[in-house]
Design a protein around this motif. Structure first.
Motif, PDB file in Angstrom:
ATOM      1  N   ASP A 155      64.730  -5.953  35.801  1.00  0.00           N
ATOM      2  CA  ASP A 155      65.274  -5.135  36.875  1.00  0.00           C
ATOM      3  C   ASP A 155      65.302  -3.657  36.477  1.00  0.00           C
ATOM      4  O   ASP A 155      65.767  -3.307  35.389  1.00  0.00           O
ATOM      5  N   PRO A 156      64.790  -2.780  37.356  1.00  0.00           N
ATOM      6  CA  PRO A 156      64.757  -1.340  37.061  1.00  0.00           C
ATOM      7  C   PRO A 156      66.201  -0.819  37.110  1.00  0.00           C
ATOM      8  O   PRO A 156      67.105  -1.536  37.499  1.00  0.00           O
ATOM      9  N   GLY A 157      66.397   0.440  36.744  1.00  0.00           N
ATOM     10  CA  GLY A 157      67.729   1.005  36.849  1.00  0.00           C
ATOM     11  C   GLY A 157      68.093   1.077  38.322  1.00  0.00           C
ATOM     12  O   GLY A 157      67.255   0.838  39.175  1.00  0.00           O
ATOM     13  N   SER A 158      69.338   1.434  38.630  1.00  0.00           N
ATOM     14  CA  SER A 158      69.771   1.492  40.029  1.00  0.00           C
ATOM     15  C   SER A 158      69.454   2.777  40.769  1.00  0.00           C
ATOM     16  O   SER A 158      69.645   2.861  41.975  1.00  0.00           O
ATOM     17  N   GLY A 159      68.996   3.801  40.037  1.00  0.00           N
ATOM     18  CA  GLY A 159      68.711   5.066  40.704  1.00  0.00           C
ATOM     19  C   GLY A 159      67.280   5.269  41.172  1.00  0.00           C
ATOM     20  O   GLY A 159      66.338   4.670  40.645  1.00  0.00           O
ATOM     21  N   ARG A 160      67.124   6.122  42.173  1.00  0.00           N
ATOM     22  CA  ARG A 160      65.793   6.432  42.717  1.00  0.00           C
ATOM     23  C   ARG A 160      64.897   6.900  41.569  1.00  0.00           C
ATOM     24  O   ARG A 160      65.316   7.712  40.743  1.00  0.00           O
ATOM     25  N   GLY A 161      63.670   6.364  41.541  1.00  0.00           N
ATOM     26  CA  GLY A 161      62.741   6.768  40.507  1.00  0.00           C
ATOM     27  C   GLY A 161      62.711   5.835  39.310  1.00  0.00           C
ATOM     28  O   GLY A 161      61.817   5.946  38.469  1.00  0.00           O
ATOM     29  N   SER A 162      63.645   4.908  39.234  1.00  0.00           N
ATOM     30  CA  SER A 162      63.664   3.963  38.115  1.00  0.00           C
ATOM     31  C   SER A 162      62.491   2.996  38.266  1.00  0.00           C
ATOM     32  O   SER A 162      62.228   2.507  39.357  1.00  0.00           O
ATOM     33  N   VAL A 163      61.803   2.761  37.160  1.00  0.00           N
ATOM     34  CA  VAL A 163      60.658   1.856  37.221  1.00  0.00           C
ATOM     35  C   VAL A 163      60.699   0.824  36.109  1.00  0.00           C
ATOM     36  O   VAL A 163      61.350   1.014  35.074  1.00  0.00           O
ATOM     37  N   THR A 212      54.042  -1.918  38.828  1.00  0.00           N
ATOM     38  CA  THR A 212      55.422  -1.533  38.516  1.00  0.00           C
ATOM     39  C   THR A 212      56.346  -1.943  39.646  1.00  0.00           C
ATOM     40  O   THR A 212      55.927  -2.142  40.789  1.00  0.00           O
ATOM     41  N   VAL A 213      57.627  -2.112  39.298  1.00  0.00           N
ATOM     42  CA  VAL A 213      58.644  -2.426  40.290  1.00  0.00           C
ATOM     43  C   VAL A 213      59.375  -1.097  40.360  1.00  0.00           C
ATOM     44  O   VAL A 213      59.896  -0.622  39.350  1.00  0.00           O
ATOM     45  N   LEU A 214      59.330  -0.471  41.513  1.00  0.00           N
ATOM     46  CA  LEU A 214      59.878   0.870  41.699  1.00  0.00           C
ATOM     47  C   LEU A 214      61.062   0.992  42.653  1.00  0.00           C
ATOM     48  O   LEU A 214      61.016   0.521  43.788  1.00  0.00           O
ATOM     49  N   ARG A 215      62.131   1.622  42.168  1.00  0.00           N
ATOM     50  CA  ARG A 215      63.326   1.834  43.000  1.00  0.00           C
ATOM     51  C   ARG A 215      63.098   3.179  43.686  1.00  0.00           C
ATOM     52  O   ARG A 215      63.075   4.214  43.025  1.00  0.00           O
ATOM     53  N   THR A 216      62.928   3.155  44.989  1.00  0.00           N
ATOM     54  CA  THR A 216      62.664   4.396  45.721  1.00  0.00           C
ATOM     55  C   THR A 216      63.903   5.084  46.292  1.00  0.00           C
ATOM     56  O   THR A 216      63.822   6.220  46.758  1.00  0.00           O
ATOM     57  N   GLN A 217      65.047   4.375  46.274  1.00  0.00           N
ATOM     58  CA  GLN A 217      66.304   4.959  46.770  1.00  0.00           C
ATOM     59  C   GLN A 217      67.428   4.366  45.934  1.00  0.00           C
ATOM     60  O   GLN A 217      67.327   3.227  45.463  1.00  0.00           O
ATOM     61  N   ASP A 218      68.497   5.135  45.756  1.00  0.00           N
ATOM     62  CA  ASP A 218      69.626   4.638  44.967  1.00  0.00           C
ATOM     63  C   ASP A 218      70.173   3.345  45.573  1.00  0.00           C
ATOM     64  O   ASP A 218      70.316   3.229  46.794  1.00  0.00           O
TER      65      ASP A 218
END
Length: 222
Positions: free
Chosen positions: A145-153, A165-171
DNA sequence: GCGACAG
DNA sequence: ATCTTGTCGC
């Protein structure tokens, strides 16, 4: 013209393995000025589909223009063979585009696929242009699991190889699954995708194409 | 054989 | 993907 949909599932899977050998998943597009998002919406009665190709400027994401195509869909949805179901319709829509497009974003995966040929990779080979696959759910593989913030990959792997990649695009929102389609690397695909995302989870090009496809659907029956 | 399975 | 109402939250 060659009908992509006239092929048995068995032959299609074999063909995918062959085509996957031709993929180029390195490097990055020279200078990116225009990105296109592609999506397909369906009608219920006749198996009718509507494809939308929305062009936006990069990286500001200002809408430029949208091209659409309507036609009967002659191939069923079979996991792993999405390219054969939506391919012809999408190619027809792309043929109408007059502007120079640097990167195409697809609703579906790139090399993150059982035979490494998701719809983004498949279409990428046919049009010989850089493509990126964007999935909203996990088709296969593993990831931390990526971090919880936008931009975490986080790396996305399968069978011992990195496929995207698994990308978090929004917090604090569910991440999206990014994999290169063709003529682009994993890191580049992820970076470009993040830049195409503004205030929503889904990249702007795909959101616009999705929106346009549904709009066109409401208006007229074939 | 059983379960999973992008859109 | 599509079929569908209300509902929690910024």
């Amino acid at each position: 013209m060659e009908r992509l949909e006239n092929i048995t599932p068995k032959r299609a899977r074999q063909q995918q393995k062959e085509l996957a050998q031709k993929l180029d998943i390195t490097g990055r597009p020279q200078s990116i000025r225009v990105v296109a998002g592609i999506d397909v919406a369906y009608h219920k009665k006749p198996p009718t589909g509507f494809a939308a190709v929305s062009l936006l400027s990069y990286p500001d994401m200002t809408p430029i223009k949208t091209y659409t195509e309507l036609d009967i869909i002659g191939y069923p949805y079979i996991p792993g063979l999405l390219g054969y179901r939506e391919g012809d319709l999408i190619l027809s829509a792309i043929e109408k585009v007059e502007e120079e497009v640097d990167v195409f974003l697809f609703d579906g995966n790139g090399i993150a696929h059982p035979r490494r040929l998701g719809i983004a990779s498949h279409i990428g080979l046919l049009i010989d242009k850089p493509t990126i696959g964007i999935g909203k759910s996990q088709l296969l593989g593993q990831y931390k699991d990526p971090g919880s913030g936008r931009g975490s990959v986080s790396d996305w792997t399968d069978q011992g190889e990195t496929i995207g990649t698994v990308l978090r695009t929004q917090d604090d929102t569910n991440p999206i699954f990014v994999s290169p389609g063709h003529k682009i690397g994993i890191k580049e695909a992820s970076d470009i995708t993040l830049k195409c995302t503004k205030e929503y989870r889904i990249p702007e090009p795909i959101r616009m194409a999705h929106q346009e496809a549904e709009k066109y659907k409401d208006e007229g029956d074939i």
